[in-house]
Scaffold this motif. Structure first.
Motif, PDB file in Angstrom:
ATOM      1  N   LYS A 142      -5.042  -8.776   8.837  1.00 14.87           N
ATOM      2  CA  LYS A 142      -3.604  -8.519   8.757  1.00 14.87           C
ATOM      3  C   LYS A 142      -2.897  -9.559   9.617  1.00 14.87           C
ATOM      4  CE  LYS A 142      -1.989  -4.297   8.721  1.00 14.87           C
ATOM      5  NZ  LYS A 142      -1.707  -2.875   9.082  1.00 14.87           N
TER       6      LYS A 142
ATOM      7  N   ASP B 215     -10.844  -1.498   1.974  1.00 18.89           N
ATOM      8  CA  ASP B 215     -11.935  -0.847   2.713  1.00 18.89           C
ATOM      9  C   ASP B 215     -12.901  -0.166   1.743  1.00 18.89           C
ATOM     10  OD1 ASP B 215     -11.049  -1.597   5.243  1.00 18.89           O
ATOM     11  OD2 ASP B 215      -9.798   0.192   5.488  1.00 18.89           O
ATOM     12  N   GLU B 216     -12.374   0.533   0.748  1.00 18.91           N
ATOM     13  CA  GLU B 216     -13.221   1.222  -0.225  1.00 18.91           C
ATOM     14  C   GLU B 216     -14.040   0.235  -1.050  1.00 18.91           C
ATOM     15  OE1 GLU B 216     -10.741   3.705  -2.571  1.00 18.91           O
ATOM     16  OE2 GLU B 216     -10.145   5.012  -0.906  1.00 18.91           O
TER      17      GLU B 216
ATOM     18  N   THR C 122       4.118   3.342  -4.717  1.00 19.50           N
ATOM     19  CA  THR C 122       4.417   3.157  -3.298  1.00 19.50           C
ATOM     20  C   THR C 122       5.570   2.171  -3.158  1.00 19.50           C
ATOM     21  OG1 THR C 122       2.074   3.533  -2.780  1.00 19.50           O
ATOM     22  CG2 THR C 122       3.450   2.560  -1.050  1.00 19.50           C
TER      23      THR C 122
ATOM     24  N   CYS D 113      -4.792  -1.956   2.121  1.00 20.35           N
ATOM     25  CA  CYS D 113      -5.870  -2.070   3.107  1.00 20.35           C
ATOM     26  C   CYS D 113      -6.902  -0.961   2.909  1.00 20.35           C
ATOM     27  CB  CYS D 113      -5.298  -2.037   4.520  1.00 20.35           C
ATOM     28  SG  CYS D 113      -4.421  -3.547   4.996  1.00 20.35           S
ATOM     29  N   GLU D 114      -6.442   0.248   2.613  1.00 25.06           N
ATOM     30  CA  GLU D 114      -7.375   1.345   2.331  1.00 25.06           C
ATOM     31  C   GLU D 114      -8.210   1.043   1.092  1.00 25.06           C
ATOM     32  OE1 GLU D 114      -5.164   4.944   1.984  1.00 25.06           O
ATOM     33  OE2 GLU D 114      -4.399   4.880   4.056  1.00 25.06           O
ATOM     34  N   ALA D 115      -7.588   0.472   0.069  1.00 28.25           N
ATOM     35  CA  ALA D 115      -8.323   0.119  -1.153  1.00 28.25           C
ATOM     36  C   ALA D 115      -9.353  -0.954  -0.869  1.00 28.25           C
ATOM     37  CB  ALA D 115      -7.340  -0.349  -2.233  1.00 28.25           C
TER      38      ALA D 115
ATOM     39  N   ASP E 247      -1.038   3.126  -8.226  1.00 24.70           N
ATOM     40  CA  ASP E 247      -0.798   3.561  -6.851  1.00 24.70           C
ATOM     41  C   ASP E 247       0.193   2.645  -6.138  1.00 24.70           C
ATOM     42  OD1 ASP E 247      -2.572   5.640  -7.243  1.00 24.70           O
ATOM     43  OD2 ASP E 247      -4.255   4.648  -6.237  1.00 24.70           O
TER      44      ASP E 247
ATOM     45  N   ASP F  15      -0.473  -0.762   3.856  1.00 27.26           N
ATOM     46  CA  ASP F  15      -1.470   0.213   4.297  1.00 27.26           C
ATOM     47  C   ASP F  15      -2.306   0.716   3.120  1.00 27.26           C
ATOM     48  OD1 ASP F  15      -0.549  -0.019   6.874  1.00 27.26           O
ATOM     49  OD2 ASP F  15       0.680   1.803   6.813  1.00 27.26           O
ATOM     50  N   LEU F  16      -1.656   0.978   1.993  1.00 30.09           N
ATOM     51  CA  LEU F  16      -2.380   1.450   0.813  1.00 30.09           C
ATOM     52  C   LEU F  16      -3.401   0.412   0.344  1.00 30.09           C
ATOM     53  CD1 LEU F  16      -1.015   3.298  -2.255  1.00 30.09           C
ATOM     54  CD2 LEU F  16      -2.282   1.193  -2.627  1.00 30.09           C
TER      55      LEU F  16
END
Length: 380
Positions: free
Chosen positions: A52, A44-45, A25, A40-42, A21, A37-38
């Motif tokens: 940041k 979170d999961e 990107t 940070c989403e990972a 991923d 951003d990608l």
């Protein structure tokens, strides 16, 4: 809790997907926010808390940020560092990851999104294993390394790291020596003349070619030839008019090992210039050093490196320190008092090339090694 309990939490499938991923990107220097951003989403999961850290100025757009992940009490005993930016893409295909014969290909796969992803997986494994760290660890995912390291510069304004591991591609070999890097602009000035009568002028391009040729030959004459790598990166001069070129500039990168004095590089430039001027007396040759990061060498017997050696032993890998031959943020960390060891998955030789790749087995071993480093440095 044993190291095995932590290593059991390593999720190879999750790690491989995250790398795919991030490679997909596109994130060249100064345009990294999409991959930030990608990631940070990972995080979170995975349930990993993060901060940041703004790198760009308040009025600067787009905004640019480092990502900082901390586990355990501060100040951090161990700092892991990875850069999320890449060089510009060769073409659209270079940002499309694919797996072939156990290797993941794509821009940034070796330099150094694989190191970043392996470090994230190691942090997640430690957190998910419920390890109670007695000393802290920080993972800094920084921007801007492929230019002049403004992400790490920003991080170092807020933190004073000690033992530091930077995940540049080394084939997972620990590098306690680090080459320095000097960037030069060479300029040649000549005299214009009609192109049919070159003998009446002084060709700046001809003089520059002689200077570069003499520099490349002179590398073999320094005190330690294996400690220098010289690369003429770009050259421009003349124009489309039918005249003898009266100006030429060249960009030259020089990597020099810790056993070679910087003064020897300056002497090489001066000596080559003087020799070329013997045949191009009507030309003027000058140079300017536009960037310099000194080399360094850590003591292999330094006990502060012992946790890293223990980590290698705990995952069945050999601790055999070597030298990192390129430039990285490690130079900056060392200048700020840290003990930076360069160690990451992938090969430096394929970085910045169209066939850049990382072996997936090495990616997975990197996550185990980084997890072992955290345990060795931060647990009794």
């Amino acid at each position: 809790m044993t190291i095995d309990a932590v290593l059991d939490q390593i999720d190879e499938e999750r790690l491989t997907q995250l790398l795919s991923d991030t490679v997909e990107t596109y994130s060249p220097s100064y345009a990294e926010e999409a991959v930030v951003d990608l990631l940070c989403e990972a995080l979170d999961e995975m349930g990993l808390a993060y901060e940041k850290q703004r790198v760009s100025e308040e009025d600067e757009t787009p905004e640019r940020h480092n990502i900082l992940i901390a586990l355990g009490p501060g100040p951090a005993e161990l700092v892991l560092v990875g850069h999320v930016d890449t060089i510009p893409a060769w073409d659209e295909e270079s940002t499309t990851p694919y797996i072939e014969e156990g290797k993941l290909y794509g821009l940034g796969s070796a330099d150094m999104k694989s190191g970043c992803c392996a470090m994230i997986e190691a942090m997640a494994a430690v957190a998910q294993a419920g390890v109670e760290l007695e000393r802290g660890v920080v993972l800094a995912l920084v921007v801007g390394e492929e230019e002049y390291g403004d992400g790490s510069e920003c991080f170092l304004e807020a933190y004073q790291p000690r033992l530091t591991v930077i995940g540049e591609p080394t084939g997972l070999k620990p590098c306690t020596e680090h080459f320095g890097f000097a960037e030069f602009v060479l300029e040649s000035k000549g005299n214009p003349a009609h192109a049919a009568f070159p003998e009446l002028g002084a060709n700046a391009i001809h003089a520059m070619l002689g200077w570069l040729s003499r520099l490349l030959e002179g590398m073999r004459e320094v005190s330690k030839p294996k400690q220098i790598a010289l690369n003429p990166r770009e050259i421009s001069g003349g124009g489309d008019l039918f005249i003898v070129a009266d100006r030429c500039t060249a960009g030259v990168d020089i990597h020099l090992g810790p056993q070679l004095e910087h003064d020897e590089v300056i002497d090489l430039l001066d000596r080559a210039r003087a020799e070329v001027l013997e045949n191009h007396a009507k030309c003027q040759l000058s140079f300017e050093q536009t960037y310099y990061a000194p080399a360094y060498r850590l003591g292999v017997d330094d006990q502060r490196l012992r946790p890293l050696e223990e980590a290698f032993e705990s995952v069945g890998m050999e601790w055999k320190p070597t030298a990192f031959r390129s430039h990285s943020d490690g130079n900056m960390f060392r200048q700020n008092g840290a003990l930076p060891v360069i160690c990451g998955p992938g090969k430096l030789e394929v970085a910045h090339t169209r066939h850049e790749h990382v072996e997936l087995d090495e990616l997975h071993r990197a996550a185990r090694l980084y997890a072992a480093m955290i345990v060795a440095a931060c647990c009794s």
